[in-house]
Design a protein around this motif. Structure first.
Motif, short mmCIF file in Angstrom:
data_model
loop_
_atom_site.label_atom_id
_atom_site.label_comp_id
_atom_site.label_asym_id
_atom_site.label_seq_id
_atom_site.Cartn_x
_atom_site.Cartn_y
_atom_site.Cartn_z
N GLY A 35 0.79 -1.22 0.00
CA GLY A 35 0.00 0.00 0.00
C GLY A 35 0.81 1.27 0.00
N GLY A 36 2.15 1.16 0.05
CA GLY A 36 2.99 2.34 0.05
C GLY A 36 3.21 2.87 -1.36
N LEU A 37 3.52 4.15 -1.45
CA LEU A 37 3.76 4.77 -2.74
C LEU A 37 5.16 4.45 -3.26
CD1 LEU A 37 2.20 8.34 -2.49
CD2 LEU A 37 1.46 6.46 -3.94
N VAL A 38 5.25 4.18 -4.55
CA VAL A 38 6.54 3.97 -5.21
C VAL A 38 6.86 5.24 -5.97
CG1 VAL A 38 7.82 2.59 -6.87
CG2 VAL A 38 6.12 1.50 -5.40
N ILE A 39 7.83 6.01 -5.45
CA ILE A 39 8.22 7.26 -6.09
C ILE A 39 9.20 6.95 -7.22
CG2 ILE A 39 9.20 9.55 -5.75
CD1 ILE A 39 6.63 9.08 -4.23
N PRO A 40 8.91 7.34 -8.45
CA PRO A 40 9.83 7.06 -9.56
C PRO A 40 11.12 7.86 -9.43
CG PRO A 40 8.05 8.48 -10.29
CD PRO A 40 7.71 8.07 -8.89
N GLN A 41 12.18 7.34 -10.04
CA GLN A 41 13.48 8.01 -10.04
C GLN A 41 13.96 8.19 -11.47
OE1 GLN A 41 16.56 6.57 -7.49
NE2 GLN A 41 15.21 6.23 -5.75
N GLU A 42 14.76 9.22 -11.65
CA GLU A 42 15.35 9.53 -12.95
C GLU A 42 16.78 10.02 -12.72
OE1 GLU A 42 14.94 9.67 -17.18
OE2 GLU A 42 13.54 8.98 -15.62
N PRO A 43 17.77 9.44 -13.39
CA PRO A 43 19.15 9.91 -13.19
C PRO A 43 19.35 11.29 -13.80
CG PRO A 43 19.06 8.25 -14.91
CD PRO A 43 17.70 8.29 -14.30
N LEU A 44 20.25 12.04 -13.21
CA LEU A 44 20.52 13.40 -13.68
C LEU A 44 21.04 13.38 -15.11
CD1 LEU A 44 20.67 16.43 -12.99
CD2 LEU A 44 22.99 16.04 -12.14
N VAL A 45 21.75 12.34 -15.48
CA VAL A 45 22.28 12.25 -16.84
C VAL A 45 21.14 12.30 -17.87
CG1 VAL A 45 23.59 10.83 -18.44
CG2 VAL A 45 24.29 10.97 -16.05
N SER A 46 20.03 11.65 -17.57
CA SER A 46 18.90 11.66 -18.49
C SER A 46 18.26 13.05 -18.58
CB SER A 46 17.85 10.64 -18.06
OG SER A 46 18.38 9.33 -18.07
N VAL A 47 18.19 13.73 -17.45
CA VAL A 47 17.59 15.06 -17.44
C VAL A 47 18.48 16.07 -18.17
CG1 VAL A 47 16.67 16.87 -15.94
CG2 VAL A 47 16.47 14.48 -15.27
N LEU A 48 19.78 15.84 -18.13
CA LEU A 48 20.73 16.76 -18.77
C LEU A 48 20.77 16.62 -20.29
CD1 LEU A 48 23.77 16.70 -16.32
CD2 LEU A 48 22.42 18.70 -16.95
N LYS A 49 20.04 15.67 -20.86
CA LYS A 49 20.04 15.51 -22.30
C LYS A 49 19.55 16.76 -23.02
CE LYS A 49 19.65 10.48 -22.66
NZ LYS A 49 18.82 9.34 -23.13
N LYS A 50 18.85 17.60 -22.31
CA LYS A 50 18.41 18.87 -22.90
C LYS A 50 19.59 19.70 -23.37
CE LYS A 50 15.90 23.10 -21.57
NZ LYS A 50 15.13 23.76 -20.47
N PHE A 51 20.73 19.56 -22.70
CA PHE A 51 21.91 20.36 -23.02
C PHE A 51 23.04 19.51 -23.60
CE2 PHE A 51 19.65 22.52 -19.57
CZ PHE A 51 19.51 23.79 -20.11
N ASP A 52 22.70 18.43 -24.28
CA ASP A 52 23.75 17.59 -24.86
C ASP A 52 24.30 18.16 -26.16
OD1 ASP A 52 21.70 17.14 -26.63
OD2 ASP A 52 21.58 14.98 -26.31
N GLY A 53 23.70 19.24 -26.66
CA GLY A 53 24.19 19.88 -27.87
C GLY A 53 23.91 19.12 -29.14
N MET A 54 23.11 18.07 -29.07
CA MET A 54 22.85 17.22 -30.23
C MET A 54 21.37 17.24 -30.62
SD MET A 54 25.90 15.98 -30.82
CE MET A 54 25.58 14.56 -31.87
N ASN A 55 20.51 17.06 -29.64
CA ASN A 55 19.08 16.88 -29.92
C ASN A 55 18.34 18.22 -29.98
OD1 ASN A 55 19.34 14.02 -29.87
ND2 ASN A 55 19.31 14.08 -27.62
N PHE A 56 17.34 18.27 -30.85
CA PHE A 56 16.43 19.41 -30.92
C PHE A 56 15.15 19.04 -30.18
CE2 PHE A 56 19.26 20.62 -34.27
CZ PHE A 56 19.18 22.00 -34.34
#
Length: 347
Positions: free
Chosen positions: A94-115
């Motif tokens: 019955g407890g909540l499962v809080i999702p996690q995301e590594p910082l590396v994935s969040v930093l893809k915004k500034f990878d200089g490759m993707n639009f």
């Protein structure tokens, strides 16, 4: 955070010029933003009779769609990272499962490759690419947890896991003049005086001084001692110069520092110095029924440099905490210090 830094900058007499205040020197970086958007041009010519009727019947032939691309270099005081939306679940107990995301994935915004998809102020659909040209001594990361819609404020509770030490951002930087390739120890020892005079070989000044010291004859070495000590002092290594008694010891110690330790100091590696979190009760089915900013509370994590001890601060309550817990907290604002700043300045 950005508003606070700007107000401090203005209060210190700063201008729009880079480095015009201690705030800009400490927190300001450079970024290149490339924007792509559709440009529609109506090339329909003035027609009469049947030609005009045929032109109206086929609008796809009337409109030519072009993609225009523009690049702008600008500055920043903080980088805003978008956290991906993930659903909450309950486990078997019955407890909540809080999702996690590594910082590396969040930093893809500034990878200089993707639009990435974006909307302009005029409402046009765009695609943007972000390239970091220069990182500041202290890097502020803002995790965009809150989103305001027409009815309420929603919080994204996803945990962004990040390293407390040695956050390597070298893969996210794209200097305009390219990155310097530091020579290896074997390459430096294999150099001779003639190679130093070759204009086609680019040697960083720090290495040039060390190589000159090794290659020149002893009487010229006498005049290089002050430069060696000045080099070590510049990077906070006075103890190395103080321990060296013989000239050869000083040369060896300086070369060891330049080749083995200095590259790490000059790399784009960061250590966490402060972390601001926002904690609020999370429950499935309450989304949109409460204001997380009203029910939540802020906490701050700070490191005592002398003892390397981390502390959790909330109002007047201060207690020790472990760095392992900081990296998996509900972080809202992260402040990182470049490793070279702390090591070179002796902080």
């Amino acid at each position: 955070m950005s508003w606070l830094l700007n107000q401090l900058h203005i209060g210190l007499g700063g201008s729009r010029k880079a480095g015009s205040s201690i705030i800009y020197k400490t927190f300001q970086g450079k970024i290149e933003v490339t924007t792509r958007q559709r440009k529609e041009e109506d090339n329909e010519e003035e027609n009469t009779g049947e030609e005009k009727i045929e032109a109206k019947a086929d609008t796809q032939n009337d409109l030519e769609v072009e993609i225009e691309e523009t690049s702008v270099e600008t500055t920043f005081l903080q980088l805003t990272l978008d956290i991906p939306e993930k659903p909450l679940f309950r486990d078997d107990d019955g407890g909540l499962v809080i999702p996690q995301e590594p910082l590396v994935s969040v930093l893809k915004k500034f990878d200089g490759m993707n639009f990435l998809d974006a909307i302009s102020q005029s409402g046009k659909a765009q695609r943007k690419r972000y390239r970091l040209l220069e990182l500041p001594p202290y890097l502020v990361l803002h995790l965009a947890r809150f989103r305001k819609n027409d009815y309420s404020i929603e919080k994204n509770p996803t945990i962004v896991a990040f390293p407390v030490k040695n956050l390597d951002l070298s893969a996210y930087t794209f200097p305009k003049n390219g990155k310097d390739m530091l020579p290896t120890e074997e390459e430096v020892k294999a150099m001779d005086v003639s190679s130093l005079c070759d204009p086609s070989i680019v040697i960083p000044r720090l290495f040039l001084r060390a190589v000159l010291t090794l290659c020149f004859v002893p009487n010229i070495l006498m005049r290089q001692i002050k430069q060696l000590k000045a080099l070590l002092t510049k990077y906070g290594q006075q103890d190395i110069a103080a321990r060296a008694i013989e000239k050869s010891e000083l040369v060896e110690a300086t070369l060891n520092f330049v080749l083995k330790r200095l590259p790490d100091l000059l790399a784009d590696k960061y250590d966490l110095v402060a972390n601001i979190t926002h904690e609020s009760p999370v429950d499935v089915g309450r989304e949109g029924k409460h204001d997380p900013l009203q029910e939540g509370s802020y906490k701050c994590h700070l490191q005592h440099k002398a003892s390397n001890q981390w502390y959790e601060i909330q109002d007047l309550h201060v207690q020790e905490t472990m760095p392992q817990l900081i990296g998996v907290s509900e972080s809202y604002v992260l402040i990182f210090q470049r490793k070279s700043e702390g090591t070179i300045n002796g902080m």
